[in-house]
Design a protein around this motif. Sequence first.
Motif, short mmCIF file in Angstrom:
data_model
loop_
_atom_site.label_atom_id
_atom_site.label_comp_id
_atom_site.label_asym_id
_atom_site.label_seq_id
_atom_site.Cartn_x
_atom_site.Cartn_y
_atom_site.Cartn_z
N VAL A 48 0.85 -1.18 0.00
CA VAL A 48 0.00 0.00 0.00
C VAL A 48 0.89 1.23 0.00
N ASP A 75 1.25 5.73 -1.07
CA ASP A 75 0.60 7.03 -1.27
C ASP A 75 0.47 7.27 -2.77
N LEU A 96 2.96 3.12 2.86
CA LEU A 96 2.18 3.57 4.02
C LEU A 96 2.15 2.46 5.07
N VAL A 136 -1.56 0.67 7.78
CA VAL A 136 -2.87 0.70 7.12
C VAL A 136 -3.68 -0.52 7.56
N ASN A 137 -4.95 -0.33 7.89
CA ASN A 137 -5.83 -1.43 8.26
C ASN A 137 -6.31 -2.14 6.99
N THR A 160 -0.49 -3.11 7.53
CA THR A 160 0.76 -3.07 6.76
C THR A 160 1.94 -2.84 7.68
N GLY A 167 4.98 -0.87 4.15
CA GLY A 167 3.70 -0.84 3.48
C GLY A 167 3.20 -2.18 2.98
N PHE A 195 -9.29 -1.39 2.53
CA PHE A 195 -8.10 -0.72 3.04
C PHE A 195 -8.53 0.61 3.65
N TYR A 206 -7.23 3.98 6.26
CA TYR A 206 -6.09 4.66 6.87
C TYR A 206 -6.48 6.09 7.18
N TYR A 214 -6.78 9.27 4.68
CA TYR A 214 -6.85 8.79 3.29
C TYR A 214 -8.24 8.23 3.03
N ASN A 226 -10.90 5.50 1.97
CA ASN A 226 -10.98 4.04 2.02
C ASN A 226 -11.14 3.46 0.61
N LEU A 270 -3.42 4.69 -2.04
CA LEU A 270 -4.44 5.43 -1.31
C LEU A 270 -4.31 6.93 -1.60
#
Length: 851
Positions: free
Chosen positions: A34, A36, A43, A46-47, A59, A63, A78, A80, A83, A85, A102
């Motif tokens: 993941v 940017d 990143l 991140v969930n 992550t 990332g 994803f 964060y 950012y 989703n 993201l």
Amino acid sequence: MNGFKNIVSGILLLLVSGFSSVIAQTTTTVKGTVTDSRTGAPLPFVNVFIPGTSIGTGTDADGKYQLEVSITRDSIRFAYMGYKNITRKINPGVVQTINIQLESTAKTLNEIVIKKKKERYRNKDNPAVELIRLVIENRDKNRMTHYDYAQYNQYEKLEFALSNLSEKISNGRLTRKYKFIFENQDTTKFAGKSILPIYLEEKLADVYYRRDPEKKKTIVTGDKKVSFENFIDNRGLSQYLNHIYQDVDIYDNQMMLFTNQFLSPIANSAPTFYKFYIADTIVAPDSTRLIKLEFYPRNKSDLLLEGELFITLDGNYAVQKADMTANKEINLNWVRDFHLYFDFEKTPDGRYYTNKQTLMADFGIFKGSSGIYGERTVSIKDMAINQPKPAEFYNGASVVEDEKTVQHGEDFWVQNRHDSLSTAESKVYSNIDSLQHMKSFKRTADLLTLLLAGYKQAGPYFEIGPVNTFYSFNPVEGFRPRLGGRSTPRLSKSIYVEGYGAYGLKDEKWKYYFGGAYAFNHKSIYDWPVVALKANYQHETKIPGQELQFVQEDNFLLSFKRGNNDKWLYNKIFNLTFIQEFTNHFSYQVGFKHWIQTPAGSLAYYKGTEPNTPVTELTTAEFSTELRWAPNEKFYQGKSFRIPLPNKYPIFTLRGIAGVKGIANSQYNYQNLTLNVYKMCYLGVLGFSEVVLEGGNIFGSHLPYPLLTIHRANQTYAYQLESYNLMNFLEFVSDHYIGLNIDHNFNGFIFNKVPLLKKLKWREVLAGKIIYGGLRQENNPANNPDLIQFSKYTDGSSFTYTLGREPYIEGSVGISNIFKLVRVDLVRRFTYLDNPGVSNWGIRTRVRFDF
């Protein structure tokens, strides 16, 4: 360890119906990176989760993520902070790679050059390091301590929940009757996880700060918590949980997280231990220009943090927001994942203060299994600066809490909470109360209390125990059965009684104890602050010079000892003590003790050069005073014990004893004065040291050696901090001494850099103990045949000596955190090696729960 077991017995009350981990079979694997969408930077944190389930991950620092799914689902999400989703389709049953970019929701600026992480990192000419140094330079003026006066309203919420419970647990045969509990799961609070709240604590307070002289006064206006009072000490549980989740200030050099110190990313030495990168520039909703700064540890195995800082460009160089966690490679027990968030708000003079902080953690043994989720949130509002109160307002206790005025109904909390509770949180109070009234739960909890705390209810007013003392043995008494019990607060909150009876099958003698206490403040006598009168009488055996911490002397495990262990006493002791504790953690005790001691086993008291003038017993009467000051002390306490929770503040204990001849056949006049100082010294990434400094002097002449200082020895196989682990019982006697013990835990600082040891998560420990002492000529039995002589072995050699030629010294090196609980030390004795029956080397173990 007893204290932790009692805590576990409370937290795990909801687990007793068969909770267990269920490891799923892998059918679908999704992995990727993941980044940017604008900068291409990876990143972290991140969930990544499956919508509508409790399956998820995060992550790493690069990332990257990998998620294994055993159920049939067709999408992955994803999420964060800051950012948008994103949800993507997945193909069930196959391994697939999904890379995500993201898109930031913040406005961006273009006048800052972003330093790419692919370049060779260095501090010199690094704009990110220059920026963090400006933050460090301006740190003091951005703290609340910058103001002469400050006041605000503070709300705290502490929550613990069971996480990732499988359907087999929720719908199990043994848990069906508790269905109303399992229906209260929350899948919205923590992305990718479902949590079941089991403990909730809320507190409201008005806080007042004064810089000179510095004083912080907290007036608690509301206090509400889930109660397990029928099974464990509720206040003790609260103290321990708050010890794990302590107050955290990013502006401190060291931040205490889960009882470990982490170096703050804005500490003075942060550029030495962290790498910093400028990741982005944004404009906050209030039009404040911010720089987004990422930071990572230089060495991933050190006890350091990683995350993001948002720094203001208004000349204050203050932290406006922070999001941080720890690298997965650090040596941290039980904590599988955690996040620490800070939000800051402007004061009227344009500076910033922390208006909200949240610490979320997932505790467990194995990755992906069921565990415990904990969260503490502290929020601040109505900040007012430089509005002084009268000087006398700041006097008195630092925390003022009246139990009669802080208990409120739900209407009060609805009006005064800074944030509303979630649906699941709002039900936890009533659900746990209902659970504790169920007969099946009471039976299970009663059994757990017996196994973990050691006591069994015998009706509503008494309980039998502790179990680990029911059976023990020693060379003098042989096998020794014992049965005892104590009253519960249901009998009376002001009156407490306890007692036991024991019988030695070898010496054929009864031993017994009966004691009681009266609390003048009508609380439990162990409920701080104590104001109580205690009295007890004991007819019991004892080893001279053995002092134990937090355990019973006839604990079964302590029956096993090394070397010759047949020098004992039969004691008849009456104690009367008044104790008063104050809210500033100063306390005093005054007492009277009448003591008749009779030698037992191979120990004999006699006068003269030959043992033909036996002394059958010694009788003394003592008046005592103890002064103790433990600033900011916290502790876990149960119904009959109190275990301090270490912090950075020292503990001072001054004791004075006066023996008076002629009272109830007392035979001697003497005075004994001792001072003990305990300090936990935190050394950041280098770990921590427990330091004990103690000295004492006995005033009086022609005293028998049993009334002098018999130095603390240890012939068990357990490692003891304040005892000398290779010193024999009764080996050294002094009438003046000074000693220093240092026990240092490196917290894996060295082992974490060795690949195999790093994987084992072992930790290295180092300890040293030294004591100087001596015996004045008038108290040395070698100079006076009218004194009781040092006892001897059958071959005529003495087993009691004085310190004088040189100090007693021992040291140890060891490994701790074996199986996350066990410590093993190799102990070496360096002096007095010619004394008969001593060990120059030894192996000692200790069980200790650490994060």
